[in-house]
Motif scaffolding. Structure first.
Motif, PDB file in Angstrom:
ATOM      1  N   ASN A 319       0.809  -1.224   0.000  1.00  0.00           N
ATOM      2  CA  ASN A 319       0.000   0.000   0.000  1.00  0.00           C
ATOM      3  C   ASN A 319       0.841   1.274   0.000  1.00  0.00           C
ATOM      4  N   THR A 320       2.151   1.110   0.195  1.00  0.00           N
ATOM      5  CA  THR A 320       3.034   2.285   0.214  1.00  0.00           C
ATOM      6  C   THR A 320       3.184   2.834  -1.187  1.00  0.00           C
ATOM      7  N   SER A 321       2.899   4.117  -1.344  1.00  0.00           N
ATOM      8  CA  SER A 321       2.995   4.755  -2.660  1.00  0.00           C
ATOM      9  C   SER A 321       4.322   5.474  -2.864  1.00  0.00           C
ATOM     10  N   ILE A 322       4.865   6.023  -1.755  1.00  0.00           N
ATOM     11  CA  ILE A 322       6.087   6.828  -1.866  1.00  0.00           C
ATOM     12  C   ILE A 322       7.051   6.487  -0.729  1.00  0.00           C
ATOM     13  N   TYR A 323       8.320   6.365  -1.073  1.00  0.00           N
ATOM     14  CA  TYR A 323       9.393   6.113  -0.109  1.00  0.00           C
ATOM     15  C   TYR A 323      10.282   7.357  -0.106  1.00  0.00           C
ATOM     16  N   VAL A 324      10.372   8.026   1.051  1.00  0.00           N
ATOM     17  CA  VAL A 324      11.128   9.281   1.154  1.00  0.00           C
ATOM     18  C   VAL A 324      12.473   9.012   1.819  1.00  0.00           C
ATOM     19  N   VAL A 325      13.550   9.321   1.110  1.00  0.00           N
ATOM     20  CA  VAL A 325      14.903   9.149   1.653  1.00  0.00           C
ATOM     21  C   VAL A 325      15.252  10.429   2.414  1.00  0.00           C
ATOM     22  N   ASP A 326      14.970  10.406   3.723  1.00  0.00           N
ATOM     23  CA  ASP A 326      15.158  11.603   4.544  1.00  0.00           C
ATOM     24  C   ASP A 326      16.428  11.559   5.378  1.00  0.00           C
ATOM     25  N   THR A 327      17.274  10.552   5.153  1.00  0.00           N
ATOM     26  CA  THR A 327      18.548  10.461   5.867  1.00  0.00           C
ATOM     27  C   THR A 327      19.659  10.194   4.870  1.00  0.00           C
ATOM     28  N   LEU A 328      20.863  10.507   5.294  1.00  0.00           N
ATOM     29  CA  LEU A 328      22.039  10.221   4.488  1.00  0.00           C
ATOM     30  C   LEU A 328      22.715   8.989   5.055  1.00  0.00           C
ATOM     31  N   GLY A 329      23.420   8.272   4.216  1.00  0.00           N
ATOM     32  CA  GLY A 329      24.079   7.066   4.703  1.00  0.00           C
ATOM     33  C   GLY A 329      25.174   6.623   3.778  1.00  0.00           C
ATOM     34  N   LEU A 330      25.743   5.469   4.110  1.00  0.00           N
ATOM     35  CA  LEU A 330      26.901   4.957   3.395  1.00  0.00           C
ATOM     36  C   LEU A 330      26.549   4.330   2.063  1.00  0.00           C
TER      37      LEU A 330
END
Length: 334
Positions: A319-330
């Motif tokens: 049911n998830t429509s959007i995935y928000v990358v709100d963090t930085l990582g390796l």
């Protein structure tokens, strides 16, 4: 009839351009720093480091010191495996790494080996560079990728400090700009002061040679991110990627990466049209600046969109429509 410029006249021309750049950079540096502080692009308490003033928290060690200079997160991550490799080969060697952006600082500060000092990079103006070098007294400066700053390179060279360029690259746009008559004189002067250039590829090596880099200082080593890669970090990266791939499996995906504030509205309208054709489509939004994720989240809530924030580590459901990358990582998502 026009006569060809001699190396001596070209060097004089490059020096004259450098003196002009030196004066201009000294004049505009305070305004540039103020503008960045007003926009929230500088660390609220450590911004004086940008003027070459050291952080009182980390005094200079009383021994030879190596300085890695990067700018944004990409260059900082490219430097990280080399920094770790250096720390393993030479335990106790003081290592200093500088970055410019807040995003690079937030990620890299938690990934550095024990004892490595982080400072925000000085602006490339004479006063900031002179103050920085006078305090830290580096014995070797390792620039990452495309960091060709006249004041830094020429000031260090005049003080007898060896300067090397690792993973050297010049974009086609920058190459065309440097190839213009005035640009070529200045970049030739800078490149002549380097002790070593390790290009990222053969094409990059050719560009450096066309910009009059002395051939004897160009050496190949491959992409240093992989030549001295961190095995443990790589395994963690693969595990994280595999986990995401399982969550995204069997769904068409598109990504809006490095978007600026307000652009999420346009992206959302496009997504609304696309899901009419691809009902299971998943959109991945990657804001240019992580701090903009809050505005993106508020906008998605306003539109009653089912979304997941990367920072929450929630599972991406059907049911998830959007995935928000709100963090930085390796690691990257794919």
């Amino acid at each position: 009839m026009r006569t060809a410029r001699t190396p001596a006249s070209a060097a004089r021309g490059g020096r004259a351009l450098y003196e002009l750049y030196r004066a201009a950079s000294r004049a505009v540096a305070p305004a540039v720093l103020l503008w960045r502080r007003v926009r929230g692009l500088e660390h609220p308490s450590r911004w004086p480091e940008r003027l070459g003033r050291p952080s009182v928290v980390r005094p200079r060690p009383d021994s030879p010191l190596v300085w890695f200079h990067a700018v944004s997160l990409g260059e900082g991550m490219a430097a990280l495996p080399v920094v770790r490799h250096c720390a393993r080969l030479h335990p106790g060697l003081p290592i200093l790494i500088t970055t410019t952006t807040l995003s690079s600082f937030e990620v890299i500060k938690d990934l550095l080996p024990d004892g490595v000092i982080h400072q925000f990079a000085p602006l490339d103006c004479p006063d900031a560079i002179e103050s920085f070098i006078r305090y830290w007294k580096p014995n070797l400066i390792l620039l990452m990728e495309s960091e060709l700053w006249p004041n830094l390179i020429l000031s260090a060279s005049e003080k007898g400090i060896a300067v090397a360029l690792l993973n050297g690259r010049i974009s086609l746009k920058s190459f065309n700009r440097w190839s213009l008559p005035l640009g070529l004189q200045l970049v030739s002067l800078m490149l002549s002061r380097l002790s070593l250039v390790i290009p990222l590829s053969t094409i990059q090596a050719v560009r450096f040679q066309l910009l009059h880099t002395p051939p004897q200082i160009i050496h190949f080593a491959g992409d240093l991110k992989y030549v001295v890669g961190d095995i443990d970090a790589g395994e963690k990266e693969i595990t994280a990627i595999e986990d995401l791939q399982q969550q995204f499996s069997n769904r068409p995906i598109w990504m809006a990466a490095s978007i600026h504030r307000g652009e999420d509205e346009v992206v959302l309208r496009v997504h609304d049209e696309l899901i009419k054709i691809y009902p299971t489509l998943l959109l991945i939004i990657v804001p240019r600046h992580p701090q903009d994720s809050k505005n993106v989240s508020l906008n998605l809530k306003k539109h009653n969109v089912n979304f997941v924030l990367r920072s929450t580590r929630e599972v991406v459901s059907s049911n998830t429509s959007i995935y928000v990358v709100d963090t930085l990582g390796l690691f990257c998502l794919f």
